[in-house]
Design a protein around this motif. Sequence first.
Motif, PDB file in Angstrom:
ATOM      1  N   UNK A 270      17.476 -15.705   9.522  1.00 20.92           N
ATOM      2  CA  UNK A 270      18.701 -15.758  10.327  1.00 20.92           C
ATOM      3  C   UNK A 270      18.409 -16.210  11.748  1.00 20.92           C
ATOM      4  N   UNK A 271      19.209 -17.142  12.229  1.00 26.23           N
ATOM      5  CA  UNK A 271      19.173 -17.545  13.631  1.00 26.23           C
ATOM      6  C   UNK A 271      20.622 -17.714  14.097  1.00 26.23           C
ATOM      7  N   UNK A 272      20.848 -17.913  15.390  1.00 29.78           N
ATOM      8  CA  UNK A 272      22.239 -18.019  15.871  1.00 29.78           C
ATOM      9  C   UNK A 272      23.052 -19.117  15.205  1.00 29.78           C
ATOM     10  N   UNK A 273      22.418 -20.229  14.849  1.00 32.63           N
ATOM     11  CA  UNK A 273      23.173 -21.313  14.211  1.00 32.63           C
ATOM     12  C   UNK A 273      23.656 -20.924  12.815  1.00 32.63           C
ATOM     13  N   UNK A 274      22.787 -20.286  12.040  1.00 31.16           N
ATOM     14  CA  UNK A 274      23.202 -19.852  10.708  1.00 31.16           C
ATOM     15  C   UNK A 274      24.221 -18.723  10.792  1.00 31.16           C
ATOM     16  N   UNK A 275      24.041 -17.865  11.767  1.00 36.92           N
ATOM     17  CA  UNK A 275      25.029 -16.808  11.981  1.00 36.92           C
ATOM     18  C   UNK A 275      26.395 -17.424  12.295  1.00 36.92           C
ATOM     19  N   UNK A 276      26.407 -18.454  13.116  1.00 35.85           N
ATOM     20  CA  UNK A 276      27.660 -19.127  13.466  1.00 35.85           C
ATOM     21  C   UNK A 276      28.314 -19.744  12.230  1.00 35.85           C
ATOM     22  N   UNK A 277      27.506 -20.298  11.321  1.00 36.77           N
ATOM     23  CA  UNK A 277      28.061 -20.842  10.078  1.00 36.77           C
ATOM     24  C   UNK A 277      28.778 -19.762   9.281  1.00 36.77           C
ATOM     25  N   UNK A 278      28.172 -18.580   9.189  1.00 36.04           N
ATOM     26  CA  UNK A 278      28.771 -17.500   8.415  1.00 36.04           C
ATOM     27  C   UNK A 278      30.026 -16.961   9.087  1.00 36.04           C
ATOM     28  N   UNK A 279      30.021 -16.880  10.400  1.00 40.22           N
ATOM     29  CA  UNK A 279      31.224 -16.457  11.122  1.00 40.22           C
ATOM     30  C   UNK A 279      32.371 -17.420  10.841  1.00 40.22           C
ATOM     31  N   UNK A 280      32.081 -18.708  10.861  1.00 36.08           N
ATOM     32  CA  UNK A 280      33.126 -19.706  10.606  1.00 36.08           C
ATOM     33  C   UNK A 280      33.644 -19.610   9.173  1.00 36.08           C
ATOM     34  N   UNK A 281      32.739 -19.433   8.206  1.00 33.81           N
ATOM     35  CA  UNK A 281      33.174 -19.272   6.815  1.00 33.81           C
ATOM     36  C   UNK A 281      34.053 -18.039   6.662  1.00 33.81           C
ATOM     37  N   UNK A 282      33.656 -16.960   7.292  1.00 33.82           N
ATOM     38  CA  UNK A 282      34.416 -15.721   7.224  1.00 33.82           C
ATOM     39  C   UNK A 282      35.816 -15.911   7.789  1.00 33.82           C
ATOM     40  N   UNK A 283      35.908 -16.561   8.928  1.00 36.99           N
ATOM     41  CA  UNK A 283      37.215 -16.765   9.560  1.00 36.99           C
ATOM     42  C   UNK A 283      38.121 -17.646   8.706  1.00 36.99           C
ATOM     43  N   UNK A 284      37.569 -18.686   8.143  1.00 34.39           N
ATOM     44  CA  UNK A 284      38.386 -19.566   7.294  1.00 34.39           C
ATOM     45  C   UNK A 284      38.900 -18.819   6.074  1.00 34.39           C
ATOM     46  N   UNK A 285      38.022 -18.063   5.439  1.00 38.32           N
ATOM     47  CA  UNK A 285      38.410 -17.355   4.221  1.00 38.32           C
ATOM     48  C   UNK A 285      39.482 -16.314   4.489  1.00 38.32           C
ATOM     49  N   UNK A 286      39.259 -15.465   5.484  1.00 35.66           N
ATOM     50  CA  UNK A 286      40.199 -14.376   5.713  1.00 35.66           C
ATOM     51  C   UNK A 286      41.531 -14.883   6.254  1.00 35.66           C
ATOM     52  N   UNK A 287      41.509 -15.975   6.991  1.00 34.73           N
ATOM     53  CA  UNK A 287      42.763 -16.591   7.421  1.00 34.73           C
ATOM     54  C   UNK A 287      43.539 -17.102   6.211  1.00 34.73           C
ATOM     55  N   UNK A 288      42.826 -17.741   5.289  1.00 30.86           N
ATOM     56  CA  UNK A 288      43.464 -18.267   4.081  1.00 30.86           C
ATOM     57  C   UNK A 288      44.046 -17.137   3.242  1.00 30.86           C
ATOM     58  N   UNK A 289      43.344 -16.010   3.168  1.00 33.68           N
ATOM     59  CA  UNK A 289      43.801 -14.880   2.370  1.00 33.68           C
ATOM     60  C   UNK A 289      44.869 -14.042   3.078  1.00 33.68           C
ATOM     61  N   UNK A 290      45.034 -14.245   4.384  1.00 32.53           N
ATOM     62  CA  UNK A 290      45.958 -13.419   5.150  1.00 32.53           C
ATOM     63  C   UNK A 290      45.455 -12.002   5.331  1.00 32.53           C
ATOM     64  N   UNK A 291      44.122 -11.840   5.381  1.00 28.28           N
ATOM     65  CA  UNK A 291      43.503 -10.527   5.518  1.00 28.28           C
ATOM     66  C   UNK A 291      42.914 -10.368   6.911  1.00 28.28           C
ATOM     67  N   UNK A 292      42.896  -9.140   7.445  1.00 29.36           N
ATOM     68  CA  UNK A 292      42.279  -8.920   8.756  1.00 29.36           C
ATOM     69  C   UNK A 292      40.767  -9.038   8.677  1.00 29.36           C
ATOM     70  N   UNK A 293      40.166  -9.559   9.731  1.00 36.92           N
ATOM     71  CA  UNK A 293      38.711  -9.637   9.806  1.00 36.92           C
ATOM     72  C   UNK A 293      38.215  -8.382  10.513  1.00 36.92           C
ATOM     73  N   UNK A 294      37.469  -7.539   9.781  1.00 36.12           N
ATOM     74  CA  UNK A 294      37.040  -6.244  10.306  1.00 36.12           C
ATOM     75  C   UNK A 294      35.623  -6.262  10.881  1.00 36.12           C
ATOM     76  N   UNK A 295      34.998  -7.419  10.908  1.00 32.44           N
ATOM     77  CA  UNK A 295      33.616  -7.496  11.373  1.00 32.44           C
ATOM     78  C   UNK A 295      33.532  -7.329  12.886  1.00 32.44           C
ATOM     79  N   UNK A 296      32.779  -6.341  13.320  1.00 28.31           N
ATOM     80  CA  UNK A 296      32.560  -6.152  14.760  1.00 28.31           C
ATOM     81  C   UNK A 296      31.642  -7.232  15.315  1.00 28.31           C
ATOM     82  N   UNK A 297      30.677  -7.685  14.512  1.00 26.18           N
ATOM     83  CA  UNK A 297      29.778  -8.738  14.976  1.00 26.18           C
ATOM     84  C   UNK A 297      30.541 -10.045  15.174  1.00 26.18           C
ATOM     85  N   UNK A 298      31.482 -10.311  14.284  1.00 26.52           N
ATOM     86  CA  UNK A 298      32.305 -11.502  14.459  1.00 26.52           C
ATOM     87  C   UNK A 298      33.132 -11.394  15.741  1.00 26.52           C
ATOM     88  N   UNK A 299      33.656 -10.201  16.004  1.00 23.23           N
ATOM     89  CA  UNK A 299      34.416  -9.994  17.235  1.00 23.23           C
ATOM     90  C   UNK A 299      33.536 -10.233  18.456  1.00 23.23           C
TER      91      UNK A 299
END
Length: 316
Positions: A270-299
Amino acid sequence: MPETTLSSVASRARLRDVTLRDGLQLTGKMLPTEQKVALARALFAAGVPDVEIGSMARGDLVPPMANTLEVIEALTPEELEHSWVWVATPRHIERAREAGARNFQYCFSASDSHNQANIGRSTDASLEAMPAAVALTEEVGGRIQLCIATSFTCPFEGDVDPDRVIAIANDERATGASDIVICDTLGQAHPGQVSSLIRRVVTETPTREIVFHGHDTWGAGVVNALAAVEAGAAVIDGALGGLGGCPFAPGASGNTATEDLLFALRPDWLDPNRFAQLVAESERLLTDLGEPNRSKARQGARSNAAAFPWIVATTG
């Protein structure tokens, strides 16, 4: 344990992302096969070593899992080497392996009440069928995990006696499982409980790789995962954005967030760039699902602390 020692142990722990199974099963929207496959590949590309890609639960009972066989068929044999499918019966394994799956999480509950609600049979009946499940897995050179849900608490019976979990782990009918998954299904365990049970599994049951599956219902998901790793767990389950929960476990909430676990565990890949990729995937998915993003690290990653290397810049 000194902090440096825990940090060293944690960095060797592997994360398995369970978004495509446990994460999706409570959502009201079934993702198209193509979108699920793309997400699995994005997780692999970011460095996540293992992904749970779906469940053989009946589509009429858990609609978001209805296209699991299509997802299996779309993945390559190389991808399937690192993919896991939730199963509860030998017949599940027969169907999934015909589609190409090789790795199975054979799951049942420590408590009879939850097993009846979730799978429609007693815990002993699930154990009785496990040798057939093991044999089917061995025929295709795959791996099968002994997955014990409600290892700490049950929504219908309350506290689960740790001796019950140890007895299941030692049952000869579970012989052949390569790994054992200890599940805090409701997210009600505290770190002392997690550490104690994982240590007992290490010292009192057959040698297997230990997976800890936690939920963040009471805000202890990350600290419980760290306690599990320190006690001997090699793999930790998480879902993007803290998505998920069990449809047959009143009081359960989402899984511990993949982003939060990775930020805490800091695996070597894990490095900041890969972490950023996962944050972006998470945001896209949960936005599409209409679900809240509960990740504190993402926040935290989207905060204004620009000098911190793990901040994810907002574009556009």
